[in-house]
Design a protein around this motif. Sequence first.
Motif, PDB file in Angstrom:
ATOM      1  N   ASN A 140       0.831  -1.202   0.000  1.00  0.00           N
ATOM      2  CA  ASN A 140       0.000   0.000   0.000  1.00  0.00           C
ATOM      3  C   ASN A 140       0.868   1.255   0.000  1.00  0.00           C
ATOM      4  OD1 ASN A 140      -2.231  -1.672   0.215  1.00  0.00           O
ATOM      5  ND2 ASN A 140      -2.375  -1.443   2.426  1.00  0.00           N
ATOM      6  N   SER A 141       1.873   1.290   0.865  1.00  0.00           N
ATOM      7  CA  SER A 141       2.700   2.495   0.932  1.00  0.00           C
ATOM      8  C   SER A 141       3.593   2.642  -0.297  1.00  0.00           C
ATOM      9  CB  SER A 141       3.546   2.497   2.207  1.00  0.00           C
ATOM     10  OG  SER A 141       4.396   1.390   2.240  1.00  0.00           O
ATOM     11  N   VAL A 142       4.077   1.537  -0.837  1.00  0.00           N
ATOM     12  CA  VAL A 142       4.902   1.615  -2.042  1.00  0.00           C
ATOM     13  C   VAL A 142       4.065   2.091  -3.227  1.00  0.00           C
ATOM     14  CG1 VAL A 142       6.247   0.261  -3.691  1.00  0.00           C
ATOM     15  CG2 VAL A 142       6.582  -0.074  -1.245  1.00  0.00           C
ATOM     16  N   GLY A 143       2.868   1.543  -3.368  1.00  0.00           N
ATOM     17  CA  GLY A 143       1.972   1.985  -4.440  1.00  0.00           C
ATOM     18  C   GLY A 143       1.575   3.440  -4.281  1.00  0.00           C
ATOM     19  N   ALA A 144       1.288   3.840  -3.045  1.00  0.00           N
ATOM     20  CA  ALA A 144       0.930   5.241  -2.801  1.00  0.00           C
ATOM     21  C   ALA A 144       2.108   6.157  -3.099  1.00  0.00           C
ATOM     22  CB  ALA A 144       0.478   5.414  -1.356  1.00  0.00           C
ATOM     23  N   GLY A 145       3.320   5.732  -2.760  1.00  0.00           N
ATOM     24  CA  GLY A 145       4.498   6.529  -3.069  1.00  0.00           C
ATOM     25  C   GLY A 145       4.698   6.675  -4.567  1.00  0.00           C
ATOM     26  N   PHE A 146       4.490   5.587  -5.300  1.00  0.00           N
ATOM     27  CA  PHE A 146       4.657   5.648  -6.758  1.00  0.00           C
ATOM     28  C   PHE A 146       3.626   6.586  -7.385  1.00  0.00           C
ATOM     29  CE2 PHE A 146       3.942   4.126 -11.083  1.00  0.00           C
ATOM     30  CZ  PHE A 146       5.232   4.205 -11.575  1.00  0.00           C
ATOM     31  N   ILE A 147       2.377   6.448  -6.979  1.00  0.00           N
ATOM     32  CA  ILE A 147       1.318   7.303  -7.549  1.00  0.00           C
ATOM     33  C   ILE A 147       1.537   8.761  -7.147  1.00  0.00           C
ATOM     34  CG2 ILE A 147      -1.152   7.784  -7.467  1.00  0.00           C
ATOM     35  CD1 ILE A 147      -1.562   4.725  -7.255  1.00  0.00           C
TER      36      ILE A 147
END
Length: 186
Positions: A140-147
């Motif tokens: 979740n945090s990695v995806g949120a960071g990428f977006i």
Amino acid sequence: MNPSTNNLPCRVPIWAPHKEPLPPGLSEEDRPFFEQNKRWEGYMGSAMESCPVKTTLPPGVLVRFGIGAFFSLMSASFAYEDPYLRSQTQMNTTQKASQIFKEMGKGMWTSGKAFGKIGALCAGVECIIESYRAKNDIYNSVGAGFISGGILARNSGPKAAFGGGLAFAAFSAAIDLFFLRRETPE
């Protein structure tokens, strides 16, 4: 009641709706107030779990703003320009100090707002991803960071947006791995 069978499907409740036993000290006259309090407790619980509230909750916003202001205050001490030499007019010490503090305050306000907005964006995107996936893990945090990184670098072109997304994703992963402790799935 057998505790080992409480979670079985199709289990018939022992009490009819609105006839459950009340907590000690409450009478039947108190039942409407008790049920109304339970209903409002449910509303508040679901409101606190919503993404807009999680994103803009005052403690988180204040912490993000404070971190940005602190970084600005620390970077003000490394300024390349000497504030005492920039003025051509003769100023006394009080006027110089006043001017320095005003500029530091403006920088802290600007940096704090920017840090708060970036943090709110990351927190909001992570909450949306977590709600969609129904899991609380590092993805979740990695995806949120990428977006979030892609959104912040979108005006510089697709290559920069992708690079910004990768940089934010790596930073989010590092924060999540080294500073946050997740509950282990059972």
